[in-house]
Design a protein around this motif. Structure first.
Motif, PDB file in Angstrom:
ATOM      1  N   THR A   1      30.549  44.170  51.757  1.00 51.70           N
ATOM      2  CA  THR A   1      31.293  44.820  52.899  1.00 51.70           C
ATOM      3  C   THR A   1      32.688  44.371  52.675  1.00 51.70           C
ATOM      4  O   THR A   1      34.006  45.163  52.901  1.00 51.70           O
ATOM      5  CB  THR A   1      30.872  44.143  53.943  1.00 51.70           C
ATOM      6  N   LEU A   2      33.100  43.049  52.258  1.00 52.26           N
ATOM      7  CA  LEU A   2      34.517  42.735  51.854  1.00 52.26           C
ATOM      8  C   LEU A   2      35.059  43.379  50.946  1.00 52.26           C
ATOM      9  O   LEU A   2      36.465  43.343  50.642  1.00 52.26           O
ATOM     10  CB  LEU A   2      34.447  40.923  51.548  1.00 52.26           C
ATOM     11  N   ASP A   3      34.289  43.850  49.740  1.00 51.36           N
ATOM     12  CA  ASP A   3      34.954  44.688  48.761  1.00 51.36           C
ATOM     13  C   ASP A   3      35.569  43.843  47.999  1.00 51.36           C
ATOM     14  O   ASP A   3      37.110  44.086  47.811  1.00 51.36           O
ATOM     15  CB  ASP A   3      35.511  45.970  49.271  1.00 51.36           C
TER      16      ASP A   3
ATOM     17  N   SER B   1      43.855  44.393  44.672  1.00 48.97           N
ATOM     18  CA  SER B   1      44.452  44.663  43.365  1.00 48.97           C
ATOM     19  C   SER B   1      44.279  46.209  43.111  1.00 48.97           C
ATOM     20  O   SER B   1      43.168  46.998  43.580  1.00 48.97           O
ATOM     21  CB  SER B   1      43.803  43.972  42.100  1.00 48.97           C
ATOM     22  N   THR B   2      45.242  46.757  42.252  1.00 53.26           N
ATOM     23  CA  THR B   2      45.129  48.251  41.993  1.00 53.26           C
ATOM     24  C   THR B   2      43.940  48.661  40.897  1.00 53.26           C
ATOM     25  O   THR B   2      43.345  49.699  40.825  1.00 53.26           O
ATOM     26  CB  THR B   2      46.164  48.834  41.128  1.00 53.26           C
ATOM     27  N   GLN B   3      43.306  47.576  40.324  1.00 53.61           N
ATOM     28  CA  GLN B   3      42.275  47.626  39.115  1.00 53.61           C
ATOM     29  C   GLN B   3      41.127  47.031  39.788  1.00 53.61           C
ATOM     30  O   GLN B   3      41.017  46.008  40.193  1.00 53.61           O
ATOM     31  CB  GLN B   3      42.613  46.702  37.996  1.00 53.61           C
ATOM     32  N   ARG B   4      39.918  48.004  40.037  1.00 59.97           N
ATOM     33  CA  ARG B   4      38.730  47.342  40.772  1.00 59.97           C
ATOM     34  C   ARG B   4      37.605  47.138  39.879  1.00 59.97           C
ATOM     35  O   ARG B   4      36.543  47.838  39.884  1.00 59.97           O
ATOM     36  CB  ARG B   4      38.398  48.459  41.957  1.00 59.97           C
ATOM     37  N   ALA B   5      37.793  46.269  39.092  1.00 57.62           N
ATOM     38  CA  ALA B   5      36.551  45.889  37.964  1.00 57.62           C
ATOM     39  C   ALA B   5      35.717  44.844  38.819  1.00 57.62           C
ATOM     40  O   ALA B   5      35.999  43.773  39.005  1.00 57.62           O
ATOM     41  CB  ALA B   5      37.155  45.335  36.750  1.00 57.62           C
ATOM     42  N   LYS B   6      34.446  45.227  39.069  1.00 55.98           N
ATOM     43  CA  LYS B   6      33.598  44.322  39.850  1.00 55.98           C
ATOM     44  C   LYS B   6      32.176  44.055  39.033  1.00 55.98           C
ATOM     45  O   LYS B   6      31.881  45.344  38.429  1.00 55.98           O
ATOM     46  CB  LYS B   6      33.322  44.923  41.456  1.00 55.98           C
ATOM     47  N   PRO B   7      31.779  42.915  38.985  1.00 56.50           N
ATOM     48  CA  PRO B   7      30.556  42.584  38.156  1.00 56.50           C
ATOM     49  C   PRO B   7      29.273  43.291  39.079  1.00 56.50           C
ATOM     50  O   PRO B   7      29.261  43.565  39.983  1.00 56.50           O
ATOM     51  CB  PRO B   7      30.659  41.147  38.180  1.00 56.50           C
TER      52      PRO B   7
END
Length: 556
Positions: free
Chosen positions: A354-356, A382-388
């Motif tokens: 939810t918080l992303d 951030s402009t770069q959205r790399a999430k594990p």
């Protein structure tokens, strides 16, 4: 806080001052995006009187942008300057704003060489110009861009705290001050900002009749071209109906005196919300020379904000004792109330989603009850959205009693819980200590540590002989714990009330109970009773109970 002067002195920790490891293309994107966002915030603030973010967040992100620009060789920018207003009422004397000093060292440097210094509370509200002509209130003008502002005269006439007539030296005067929300016994340290500025702005922007204006006060902090002697100036203001400036202005000469008043006003009751102190020299230039951002004779030393903006370095996942998966944010180190914070539990996977939150984001962190850090919100992405990718949902309350592959997180969480006050209260043995013992002795299950010998404990890397003796003593005492403690140690889904009412003194009595037998205990509904039956007959728990019996633990 007011945003007149945005070229402020920022305190940045060593971690925060480290330049991001970005390629030039990404640095350009990040800087451009944050620059545009701050420009939008500025536009809303100056043109519409709206604060989309708190002043603290605004200041910290502005400092972050300045740091990034320096890191990547960008020229100093003026994007944060107040936008010029195309319409509005001209201030007779411009509002200069205040320079913001980051810490005691900056204050000491600023006061060096200055004379006739005074300290006042930094009242949190909205700034105003009051113009008196022939002894009557002629105009009230909002700060605006410092040169022009809105005409608030009709609103000011309905604020009882603003004198409509004055005499003597004030009959022809221009005053600058803060319209604030009146408070009874406001203790800033305990109560915080109360969203005071927004409440004042809302009252001033309401259309039609409103009682909100009667709850406002005014604190005069500047009288351009007024009497040169500050004490005389303050006396005349008080006699004219502006008593607060005299009551809350203190002559100072040293940093220690300023710090003492700052601390006193932070911890004692005041009639307004504050966010720091203002230090000013009574020696001022003529009003015709005042310009926005050019008030070299006045500065602010704000209180440490209750929350800090921190950059997320990484998102990790932990598995708790009951199998619940939580997201944990690794942060660039920040300080909150003298506590270094590097790691914050975001909460469940659902809250993280939810918080992303992704690495590179800027989050607002505060201390909750008992000093536990928490993430309040994401203030910049951030402009770069790399999430594990989180771990598979394969854990539950009946997994990882044994140290099998894939169980490392939950297994250690179970060990940590066994040492807690709620179970065996093993003094000084936290997560790191359990990991040390587990790595050195390759535990098979959650009670394997009970079989360690004094020699094995002494030979554990990182454990001193005295600590080994202490652990052996505490482990020996665990064997004497009452049966109910061992029932708790197995993590059975008993309610607290049911555990208190449980009369069973042997494991076989526990095993013999059926669902109806469990439901007869308080706090044990049908679902929990069925969970108890499943748990006590689970193969892993049965094996652990047999192991405890072999160890001659009472009740097994």
């Amino acid at each position: 806080m007011k945003r007149i002067l945005l070229l402020f002195i920022a305190t940045v920790t060593g971690a925060q001052a480290t330049c991001p490891a970005w390629a030039p293309a990404r640095a350009e994107r990040e800087i451009a995006q944050l620059t545009a966002q701050i420009a939008r915030w500025n536009d809303n603030y100056w043109r519409q009187g709206a604060s989309d973010v708190s002043d603290s967040v605004y200041d910290q992100l502005s400092a972050r942008l300045t740091q990034w620009r320096r890191c990547f060789g960008y020229e100093e920018s003026g994007e944060s300057a107040p936008p010029g207003l195309t319409s509005g009422v001209l201030h007779p004397v411009a509002h200069t704003g205040v320079q913001k000093l980051a810490d005691a060292r900056a204050v000491s440097q600023w006061i060096a060489g200055k004379r006739d210094l005074w300290v006042q509370p930094k009242v949190d509200g909205v700034a105003v110009t009051l113009v008196y002509h022939q002894g009557r209130l002629k105009q009230a003008i909002s700060r605006g861009d410092g040169l022009k502002g809105e005409d608030w005269t009709e609103k000011a006439r309905r604020i009882p705290a603003i004198p409509q007539t004055v005499t003597g030296a004030l009959s022809e005067s221009v005053l600058q001050g803060e319209i604030y929300l009146q408070r009874d016994n406001q203790i800033q340290k305990q109560m915080g900002g109360m969203n005071a500025r927004a409440k004042v702005a809302g009252a001033l922007m309401q259309q039609g009749e409103s009682n909100a204006l009667t709850r406002l006060g005014v604190f005069i902090w500047a009288w351009p071209d007024g009497p040169q002697k500050m004490d005389h100036r303050l006396m005349l203001l008080s006699q004219a109906g502006f008593p607060l400036a005299q009551r809350y202005s203190q002559k100072v000469t040293r940093l220690e005196e300023i710090a003492a008043w700052r601390d006193r006003w932070f911890t004692t009751p005041l009639p307004f919300v504050t966010d720091g102190v203002v230090i000013r020299s009574a020696i001022e230039p003529e009003g015709k020379h005042w310009l926005p951002t050019q008030g070299s004779w006045v500065a602010a030393w704000k209180y440490q904000p209750p929350s800090q903006v921190a950059e997320v370095k990484a998102i990790n996942f932990t598995v708790g004792r009951t199998g619940k998966i939580s997201a944990v944010a690794q942060l660039q180190t920040i300080k909150l109330d003298d506590k270094a914070v590097q790691r914050v539990n975001v909460g469940s996977l659902a809250r993280w989603q939810t918080l992303d939150i992704a690495a590179g984001d800027q989050v607002l962190v505060s201390l909750a009850g008992q000093g536990i850090p928490r993430i309040d919100s994401v203030v910049w992405r951030s402009t770069q959205r790399a999430k594990p990718t989180p771990p598979a949902q394969k854990y539950n309350a009946l997994t990882c009693f044994y140290a099998v592959p894939g169980c490392e997180e939950q297994f250690v969480a179970r060990l940590e819980w066994l040492g807690s006050k709620a179970v065996f209260d093993i003094d000084g043995l936290g997560r790191a200590g359990w990991q040390t013992l587990h790595q050195a002795h390759a535990f098979t299950h959650i009670f394997s540590w009970m079989a360690l010998t004094p020699e094995q404990l002494r030979n554990t890397p990182g454990v001193t002989p005295s600590r080994a003796a202490q652990l052996w003593h505490q482990f020996s005492l665990v064997r004497q714990q009452p049966f109910k403690r061992w029932v708790t140690a197995l993590g059975l889904p008993l309610s607290r009330a049911a555990l208190g009412a449980l009369a069973d003194n042997h494991w076989q009595e526990i095993v013999a109970r059926d669902e109806q037998g469990w439901q007869r205990l308080p706090g044990m509904g049908s679902a929990r009773a069925q969970s108890m039956v499943n748990a006590v007959h689970h193969p892993d728990i049965s094996r652990l109970a047999q192991w405890l019996a072999d160890q001659k633990i009472p009740g097994f």
